[in-house]
Design a protein around this motif. Structure first.
Motif, mmCIF file in Angstrom:
data_model
loop_
_atom_site.group_PDB
_atom_site.id
_atom_site.type_symbol
_atom_site.label_atom_id
_atom_site.label_comp_id
_atom_site.label_asym_id
_atom_site.label_seq_id
_atom_site.Cartn_x
_atom_site.Cartn_y
_atom_site.Cartn_z
ATOM 1 N N GLU A 199 0.827 -1.203 0.000
ATOM 2 C CA GLU A 199 0.000 0.000 0.000
ATOM 3 C C GLU A 199 0.862 1.254 0.000
ATOM 4 O OE1 GLU A 199 -3.641 0.416 2.401
ATOM 5 O OE2 GLU A 199 -3.157 -1.581 3.145
ATOM 6 N N LEU A 200 1.889 1.251 0.848
ATOM 7 C CA LEU A 200 2.743 2.437 0.937
ATOM 8 C C LEU A 200 3.506 2.674 -0.361
ATOM 9 C CD1 LEU A 200 4.001 1.969 4.581
ATOM 10 C CD2 LEU A 200 2.568 3.831 3.741
ATOM 11 N N ARG A 201 3.942 1.584 -1.018
ATOM 12 C CA ARG A 201 4.600 1.767 -2.313
ATOM 13 C C ARG A 201 3.630 2.346 -3.342
ATOM 14 N NH1 ARG A 201 7.066 -3.114 -0.776
ATOM 15 N NH2 ARG A 201 5.622 -4.377 -2.016
ATOM 16 N N ASN A 202 2.381 1.896 -3.290
ATOM 17 C CA ASN A 202 1.385 2.449 -4.204
ATOM 18 C C ASN A 202 1.146 3.930 -3.930
ATOM 19 O OD1 ASN A 202 0.998 -0.039 -5.402
ATOM 20 N ND2 ASN A 202 -0.764 -0.582 -4.132
ATOM 21 N N ILE A 203 1.096 4.285 -2.639
ATOM 22 C CA ILE A 203 0.891 5.691 -2.283
ATOM 23 C C ILE A 203 2.042 6.546 -2.786
ATOM 24 C CG2 ILE A 203 0.816 7.297 -0.332
ATOM 25 C CD1 ILE A 203 -0.738 5.095 1.206
ATOM 26 N N LYS A 204 3.274 6.045 -2.588
ATOM 27 C CA LYS A 204 4.433 6.819 -3.045
ATOM 28 C C LYS A 204 4.430 6.965 -4.561
ATOM 29 C CE LYS A 204 7.515 4.456 -0.543
ATOM 30 N NZ LYS A 204 8.820 4.093 0.058
ATOM 31 N N ALA A 205 4.046 5.903 -5.266
ATOM 32 C CA ALA A 205 3.959 6.007 -6.730
ATOM 33 C C ALA A 205 2.916 7.028 -7.144
ATOM 34 C CB ALA A 205 3.626 4.633 -7.324
ATOM 35 N N ASP A 206 1.772 7.037 -6.427
ATOM 36 C CA ASP A 206 0.727 8.017 -6.731
ATOM 37 C C ASP A 206 1.210 9.434 -6.464
ATOM 38 O OD1 ASP A 206 -1.014 6.054 -7.507
ATOM 39 O OD2 ASP A 206 -2.111 5.985 -5.602
ATOM 40 N N HIS A 208 4.328 10.493 -6.644
ATOM 41 C CA HIS A 208 5.232 10.846 -7.740
ATOM 42 C C HIS A 208 4.440 11.290 -8.965
ATOM 43 C CE1 HIS A 208 9.228 9.959 -6.269
ATOM 44 N NE2 HIS A 208 8.828 8.785 -5.779
ATOM 45 N N MET A 209 3.402 10.538 -9.302
ATOM 46 C CA MET A 209 2.598 10.882 -10.467
ATOM 47 C C MET A 209 1.892 12.214 -10.274
ATOM 48 S SD MET A 209 0.926 7.167 -11.424
ATOM 49 C CE MET A 209 -0.085 7.890 -12.718
ATOM 50 N N ALA A 210 1.355 12.431 -9.055
ATOM 51 C CA ALA A 210 0.650 13.687 -8.788
ATOM 52 C C ALA A 210 1.591 14.875 -8.878
ATOM 53 C CB ALA A 210 -0.004 13.623 -7.410
ATOM 54 N N LEU A 211 2.804 14.720 -8.325
ATOM 55 C CA LEU A 211 3.771 15.806 -8.401
ATOM 56 C C LEU A 211 4.150 16.085 -9.852
ATOM 57 C CD1 LEU A 211 5.697 17.820 -7.068
ATOM 58 C CD2 LEU A 211 7.382 15.996 -6.891
ATOM 59 N N ARG A 213 2.354 15.594 -12.508
ATOM 60 C CA ARG A 213 1.251 16.289 -13.178
ATOM 61 C C ARG A 213 1.195 17.752 -12.783
ATOM 62 N NH1 ARG A 213 -1.547 11.334 -12.216
ATOM 63 N NH2 ARG A 213 -2.404 12.193 -10.281
ATOM 64 N N GLN A 214 1.420 18.014 -11.476
ATOM 65 C CA GLN A 214 1.398 19.412 -11.018
ATOM 66 C C GLN A 214 2.476 20.234 -11.708
ATOM 67 O OE1 GLN A 214 0.840 20.525 -6.893
ATOM 68 N NE2 GLN A 214 0.359 18.379 -6.395
ATOM 69 N N ILE A 215 3.673 19.649 -11.815
ATOM 70 C CA ILE A 215 4.775 20.390 -12.444
ATOM 71 C C ILE A 215 4.473 20.646 -13.912
ATOM 72 C CG2 ILE A 215 7.195 20.226 -13.138
ATOM 73 C CD1 ILE A 215 7.707 18.716 -10.519
ATOM 74 N N ILE A 216 4.000 19.615 -14.619
ATOM 75 C CA ILE A 216 3.682 19.765 -16.045
ATOM 76 C C ILE A 216 2.601 20.815 -16.240
ATOM 77 C CG2 ILE A 216 2.655 18.608 -18.043
ATOM 78 C CD1 ILE A 216 4.075 16.042 -17.062
ATOM 79 N N ASN A 217 1.528 20.741 -15.445
ATOM 80 C CA ASN A 217 0.432 21.702 -15.590
ATOM 81 C C ASN A 217 0.873 23.110 -15.240
ATOM 82 O OD1 ASN A 217 -1.332 19.662 -16.335
ATOM 83 N ND2 ASN A 217 -2.078 19.319 -14.246
ATOM 84 N N MET A 243 6.687 16.809 -1.394
ATOM 85 C CA MET A 243 6.765 15.429 -1.835
ATOM 86 C C MET A 243 7.761 14.641 -0.981
ATOM 87 S SD MET A 243 5.731 13.194 -3.999
ATOM 88 C CE MET A 243 6.226 11.682 -4.815
ATOM 89 N N ARG A 244 8.934 15.219 -0.712
ATOM 90 C CA ARG A 244 9.936 14.526 0.089
ATOM 91 C C ARG A 244 9.427 14.245 1.495
ATOM 92 N NH1 ARG A 244 13.613 17.925 -2.679
ATOM 93 N NH2 ARG A 244 13.595 19.411 -0.951
ATOM 94 N N VAL A 245 8.704 15.204 2.082
ATOM 95 C CA VAL A 245 8.153 15.012 3.427
ATOM 96 C C VAL A 245 7.156 13.864 3.423
ATOM 97 C CG1 VAL A 245 6.703 16.026 5.224
ATOM 98 C CG2 VAL A 245 8.534 17.377 4.174
#
Length: 265
Positions: A199-206, A208-211, A213-217, A243-245
């Motif tokens: 679960e935690l690996r999935n959260i971290k992957a999410d 990364h993806m969210a960050l 998307r934010q940067i691209i947008n 993200m690091r926190v």
């Protein structure tokens, strides 16, 4: 009303009262549910007796399946009082007993309604697959998946997202009273530790993806505004710190008692 299961020494009385309540109140659909701890090797015969009784007395039996909460205590009591150990010999036997109970219930769904209470990914997958094989709609009101709030939320949310009936159990009490209950739930479910790591690996992957998307947008929205470049760089830096926190918090929870949580049975 889901009547919980307790220690072996109390369970016969609980079963008798629950059976009586089901006969009285479950005439048209299940209102009262018995909880069967499938780490007990006598629960399949009990399940068959419930079915036979429901057919004979014309009611709908309610059952909730769990694996069990008191294995060590039950073995110790049986040894101390010199009576046969009521617990399955090992986890594989418990899993097989659990699967057999779920399949029996699904084979006789005209007389059952069921809650499948488990954080085990494989058990949830097997039931979803069995429903598909039998042509049972994922939102059939007779079948519910169930997990504790805060445990295996990835299982609960994904099942709910595709239309299955999902219940999240919410332990309600003061911290002093509810903490022993939650500790027992964590101890009983040896698969939770490894699944928590996933679960935690999935959260971290999410994250990364969210960050990303934010940067691209953000860059797209401001690429024409060269005068605002300093503000843009600062904003991206803040997102990276956040993200690091978040990832560090996730990493803190991947260690339990000095070991990683990737040891699912």
């Amino acid at each position: 009303i889901l009547v919980d299961a307790e220690d072996y020494c109390f369970q016969d009385a609980i079963d008798a009262l629950t059976d009586e309540a089901m006969r009285k109140f479950n005439k048209k659909r299940a209102i009262v549910f018995a909880t069967l701890q499938m780490y007990r090797h006598d629960r399949m015969p009990y399940l068959r007796r419930i079915y036979d009784d429901a057919v004979a007395r014309d009611y709908i039996a309610g059952v909730k399946f769990v694996r069990g909460a008191y294995m060590e205590a039950e073995r110790a009591r049986a040894a101390a009082l010199d009576y046969p150990d009521p617990i399955c010999k090992d986890k594989q036997a418990t899993d097989e007993n659990y699967d057999a109970a779920v399949r029996f219930t699904m084979d006789h769904l005209d007389r059952f309604e069921m809650f499948m209470g488990t954080h085990n990914e494989e058990s949830n997958y097997k039931l979803a697959k069995l429903m598909d094989e039998k042509g049972i709609a994922c939102d059939d009101s007779r079948v519910f998946f169930a997990q504790l709030l805060g445990m295996s939320d990835n299982i609960s949310f994904n099942l709910a997202h595709v239309g299955y009936n999902v219940t999240k159990y919410v332990p309600y009490a003061s911290v002093r009273d509810v903490l022993p209950y939650l500790i027992r739930r964590a101890e009983e479910n040896t698969s939770v530790a490894g699944q928590t790591g996933r679960e935690l690996r999935n959260i971290k992957a999410d994250l990364h993806m969210a960050l990303g998307r934010q940067i691209i947008n953000f860059v797209r929205a401001h690429r024409a505004d060269h005068s605002n470049q300093a503000h843009r760089i600062a904003h991206i830096a803040v997102m990276q710190v956040e993200m690091r926190v978040a990832l560090q918090m996730g990493n803190a929870f991947t260690v339990v008692n000095g070991r990683t949580t990737d040891d699912a049975m």
